[in-house]
Write a protein that holds these residues in place. Structure first.
Motif, PDB file in Angstrom:
ATOM      1  N   GLY A 157       0.807  -1.212   0.000  1.00  0.00           N
ATOM      2  CA  GLY A 157       0.000   0.000   0.000  1.00  0.00           C
ATOM      3  C   GLY A 157       0.843   1.266   0.000  1.00  0.00           C
ATOM      4  O   GLY A 157       1.922   1.311   0.589  1.00  0.00           O
ATOM      5  N   LEU A 158       0.340   2.315  -0.651  1.00  0.00           N
ATOM      6  CA  LEU A 158       0.975   3.629  -0.556  1.00  0.00           C
ATOM      7  C   LEU A 158       0.786   4.210   0.830  1.00  0.00           C
ATOM      8  O   LEU A 158       1.597   5.024   1.278  1.00  0.00           O
ATOM      9  CB  LEU A 158       0.381   4.568  -1.616  1.00  0.00           C
ATOM     10  N   TRP A 159      -0.278   3.804   1.516  1.00  0.00           N
ATOM     11  CA  TRP A 159      -0.568   4.326   2.842  1.00  0.00           C
ATOM     12  C   TRP A 159       0.411   3.740   3.871  1.00  0.00           C
ATOM     13  O   TRP A 159       1.047   2.722   3.653  1.00  0.00           O
ATOM     14  CB  TRP A 159      -2.014   4.037   3.236  1.00  0.00           C
ATOM     15  N   GLY A 160       0.495   4.438   5.011  1.00  0.00           N
ATOM     16  CA  GLY A 160       1.398   3.984   6.069  1.00  0.00           C
ATOM     17  C   GLY A 160       2.852   4.298   5.774  1.00  0.00           C
ATOM     18  O   GLY A 160       3.750   3.756   6.423  1.00  0.00           O
ATOM     19  N   LYS A 161       3.085   5.200   4.830  1.00  0.00           N
ATOM     20  CA  LYS A 161       4.444   5.552   4.435  1.00  0.00           C
ATOM     21  C   LYS A 161       4.527   7.057   4.202  1.00  0.00           C
ATOM     22  O   LYS A 161       3.551   7.691   3.797  1.00  0.00           O
ATOM     23  CB  LYS A 161       4.847   4.821   3.151  1.00  0.00           C
ATOM     24  N   LEU A 162       5.706   7.603   4.433  1.00  0.00           N
ATOM     25  CA  LEU A 162       5.985   9.003   4.125  1.00  0.00           C
ATOM     26  C   LEU A 162       7.107   9.028   3.097  1.00  0.00           C
ATOM     27  O   LEU A 162       8.176   8.447   3.317  1.00  0.00           O
ATOM     28  CB  LEU A 162       6.396   9.764   5.391  1.00  0.00           C
ATOM     29  N   TYR A 163       6.856   9.692   1.965  1.00  0.00           N
ATOM     30  CA  TYR A 163       7.799   9.719   0.847  1.00  0.00           C
ATOM     31  C   TYR A 163       8.324  11.138   0.634  1.00  0.00           C
ATOM     32  O   TYR A 163       7.580  12.121   0.824  1.00  0.00           O
ATOM     33  CB  TYR A 163       7.111   9.313  -0.465  1.00  0.00           C
ATOM     34  N   ASP A 182      -1.692   0.346  -5.803  1.00  0.00           N
ATOM     35  CA  ASP A 182      -0.626   0.887  -4.951  1.00  0.00           C
ATOM     36  C   ASP A 182       0.692   0.164  -5.208  1.00  0.00           C
ATOM     37  O   ASP A 182       1.751   0.792  -5.296  1.00  0.00           O
ATOM     38  CB  ASP A 182      -1.003   0.742  -3.480  1.00  0.00           C
ATOM     39  N   SER A 183       0.619  -1.163  -5.301  1.00  0.00           N
ATOM     40  CA  SER A 183       1.838  -1.930  -5.545  1.00  0.00           C
ATOM     41  C   SER A 183       2.478  -1.548  -6.869  1.00  0.00           C
ATOM     42  O   SER A 183       3.711  -1.469  -6.976  1.00  0.00           O
ATOM     43  CB  SER A 183       1.536  -3.429  -5.533  1.00  0.00           C
ATOM     44  N   ALA A 184       1.654  -1.301  -7.885  1.00  0.00           N
ATOM     45  CA  ALA A 184       2.192  -0.929  -9.193  1.00  0.00           C
ATOM     46  C   ALA A 184       2.973   0.380  -9.116  1.00  0.00           C
ATOM     47  O   ALA A 184       4.001   0.545  -9.793  1.00  0.00           O
ATOM     48  CB  ALA A 184       1.066  -0.829 -10.218  1.00  0.00           C
ATOM     49  N   VAL A 185       2.501   1.320  -8.301  1.00  0.00           N
ATOM     50  CA  VAL A 185       3.234   2.579  -8.108  1.00  0.00           C
ATOM     51  C   VAL A 185       4.495   2.347  -7.290  1.00  0.00           C
ATOM     52  O   VAL A 185       5.589   2.825  -7.634  1.00  0.00           O
ATOM     53  CB  VAL A 185       2.336   3.641  -7.438  1.00  0.00           C
ATOM     54  N   ASN A 186       4.367   1.599  -6.202  1.00  0.00           N
ATOM     55  CA  ASN A 186       5.531   1.356  -5.341  1.00  0.00           C
ATOM     56  C   ASN A 186       6.634   0.583  -6.068  1.00  0.00           C
ATOM     57  O   ASN A 186       7.820   0.799  -5.809  1.00  0.00           O
ATOM     58  CB  ASN A 186       5.103   0.608  -4.077  1.00  0.00           C
TER      59      ASN A 186
END
Length: 332
Positions: A157-163, A182-186
């Protein structure tokens, strides 16, 4: 006059979330870290989502509401990222932040000078809350994270992270996929080998809702589409991956196919081109695969090639699922 640049931009896509958006935005407003902007993208909602978002924006100038025609969560995030001004970016769906989440993540990213900081999360349903801990602390390279993500050892997930916002430049593609967007972006972000930091803190509340896309039926054609999309992205970045794109593509396809055939109600696909090519590639990269998958899981892949053994595969998978469910319940 342009307002000062905030430290953090919170990206919040919203579609027909009238029942849930109040709680989501209240969790943002309760943050002990206050130097942020929250960009709510109303993605053509047909209920009262827009009114809820505007009500919060009227009382809190840090909340910005953007309205657009419905185009899906990928396009909503793209719209928000184009407007984001923060040095850092984080993502929030129809879920909840713990009050100290931003403070903890910002403190860590500035102390460590890493590019991404990840916290743990908890599953929230109407009857329970259950922390989900990664079991990791400290740093790892982006390529190490990518390999773990492709094998489902860290959540995608994109959530739970600070970029750092600089990671999201014009080369990142936001695919309008039904699942695993989300995985595709990460996968694209971590192919760049950023420095990643894990902290032992449960900061994100992942709210379980009936009818969400994560609970929808998983069909084989979609799995094939997703695998092809990810494999193409990885091969596009082969130079950044030090020539390991094919190996990473095998790990990604293996994860998706195991997810598919471990759902007992799905039709058998063991004779498909995807399955046959996957067994060939797993043999080719057996050393890398064995670092992440047990012999039992790989044996299931081998057994699945024969339709007559499908009942045995279903039985083993069901027993494994029951064991995992029991372990999860005992850990609460």
């Amino acid at each position: 006059m342009q307002p000062p640049q905030p430290a953090v931009s919170i990206i919040i896509p919203a579609y027909n979330l009238e029942q849930y958006l109040d709680a989501t935005l209240e969790s943002v407003e309760r943050q002990t870290f206050t130097d942020f902007e929250a960009i709510v993208v109303d993605d053509g909602s047909k209920d009262g989502t827009r009114a809820v978002a505007c009500r919060h924006a009227e009382r809190d100038p840090r909340i910005v509401v953007v309205h657009k025609e419905n185009g899906g969560v990928a396009r909503a995030r793209e719209t928000a990222l184009e407007r984001a001004r923060g040095r850092y970016v984080t993502f929030l769906d129809d879920d909840l932040f713990e009050p100290e989440m931003l403070q903890r993540l910002v403190d860590e990213i500035e102390r460590s000078a890493c590019d991404v900081v990840c916290c743990d999360y908890k599953r929230i349903s109407s009857s329970y809350e259950a922390p989900v801990r990664s079991g990791r602390t400290g740093e790892m390279s982006g390529l190490e994270f990518l390999e773990a993500l492709l094998c489902n050892e860290v959540w995608g997930g994109l959530w739970g992270k600070l970029y750092r916002r600089s990671l999201f430049d014009g080369t990142i593609r936001h695919y309008p996929l039904r699942l695993w967007q989300d995985s595709a972006v990460n996968i694209q972000l971590f192919s760049r080998n950023p420095r990643v930091r894990f902290i032992d803190y449960v900061g994100y509340g992942y709210v379980q809702r009936a009818g969400s896309s994560n609970h929808s039926r998983l069909d084989f054609d979609y799995c094939r589409l997703y695998c092809e999309t990810v494999s193409a992205e990885l091969r596009r970045r082969d130079a950044e991956l030090a020539g390991r794109a094919d190996c990473f593509a095998t790990l990604s396809t293996l994860r998706v196919y195991l997810t598919y055939f471990c759902k007992s109600r799905n039709p058998w696909a063991g004779d498909s081109d995807l399955a046959r090519n996957l067994r060939r590639d797993v043999a080719r990269y057996r050393r890398e695969v064995r670092r992440h998958y047990s012999a039992a899981r790989l044996a299931l892949l081998d057994l699945d090639r024969w339709h007559a053994l499908r009942p045995l595969v279903v039985l083993i998978v069901t027993l494994l699922r029951w064991r995992k469910s029991l372990e999860r319940r005992l850990s609460r």
